[in-house]
Design a protein around this motif. Sequence first.
Motif, mmCIF file in Angstrom:
data_model
loop_
_atom_site.group_PDB
_atom_site.id
_atom_site.type_symbol
_atom_site.label_atom_id
_atom_site.label_comp_id
_atom_site.label_asym_id
_atom_site.label_seq_id
_atom_site.Cartn_x
_atom_site.Cartn_y
_atom_site.Cartn_z
ATOM 1 N N ALA A 199 -54.473 10.427 14.577
ATOM 2 C CA ALA A 199 -53.268 9.875 15.205
ATOM 3 C C ALA A 199 -53.215 8.382 14.945
ATOM 4 O O ALA A 199 -54.250 7.708 14.952
ATOM 5 N N ALA A 230 -57.843 6.562 16.246
ATOM 6 C CA ALA A 230 -57.788 7.188 17.567
ATOM 7 C C ALA A 230 -59.195 7.500 18.046
ATOM 8 O O ALA A 230 -60.109 7.739 17.251
ATOM 9 N N VAL A 248 -55.129 5.426 21.246
ATOM 10 C CA VAL A 248 -54.537 5.468 19.908
ATOM 11 C C VAL A 248 -54.010 4.088 19.549
ATOM 12 O O VAL A 248 -53.303 3.465 20.347
ATOM 13 N N SER A 283 -51.625 2.073 16.875
ATOM 14 C CA SER A 283 -50.620 2.147 15.819
ATOM 15 C C SER A 283 -50.130 0.731 15.569
ATOM 16 O O SER A 283 -49.362 0.179 16.362
ATOM 17 N N ASN A 300 -47.739 10.340 20.509
ATOM 18 C CA ASN A 300 -48.280 9.935 19.203
ATOM 19 C C ASN A 300 -47.180 9.860 18.160
ATOM 20 O O ASN A 300 -47.187 8.980 17.287
#
Length: 242
Positions: free
Chosen positions: A177, A181, A202, A204, A238
């Motif tokens: 993810a 993650a 997670v 990003s 996610n």
Amino acid sequence: MNRTTPFTASALSLLTALSLTACGGDKQPDNSTGEPRPSTHRADKVPPAERLAELVVTPAEVDGFSVKEPTSEFVFAESPEEVTVDKPDCAPLAYAMNQLPLGDPQADLTRTLAEKAKGYGSAYTYITLAAYVADGAESSMADVKQAVKSCGDGFTASAGGGTSTYESVTAEELAPAGDEALGFKSTMTFRGTPHILHTEVVRSGDVLGVYVSVNGMAIANAEPSDAKLPPTVVKAQNAKLG
């Protein structure tokens, strides 16, 4: 930093209460210098708090779950500065499980989700999103990873007159993810009853998402609990983080 207040039913929050009472395109090169100008993207234009509000899941995206802003009742701590941990390396885990921001984000928010069909007394899932500058998200993620490695034999966290002890912390396997993650579960005992809490972190880009599930009513009623993160919620959040 713009952040919301943690919700009622997180594990440490509940235990504290109980202990107290019993995109834009790239710019064209500047012809005067021959050097390209910095590119400007939507993430650079939108204020961090607004970005997070757009990134967090909505009820329409998690069918069967309510999505609400948290309240301020029975909070374990209002800020990380109020938390004392017997093993400093384990502090990120205490923050993550209590909807407190990791590191030093520009903004953060928390939402609490409950499965409508199960009604009052079911497990709750908490989503905390935080936006950072520079390498803040990567650094905070690294701190959590190190904490999971260092705190396998548990730790104790205190705040507001309440104390919670975790006997163990164990990494859990996750589907890929974001950019990276990490999952972990922690075990704790309250009134002689065992409980398991599951957490997923997670990253990003410059945003961290922290998801925690806990059955606060089971803890309060001294009933064993193992509240797993709902796949529907995790998958939807996610996907929005990218």
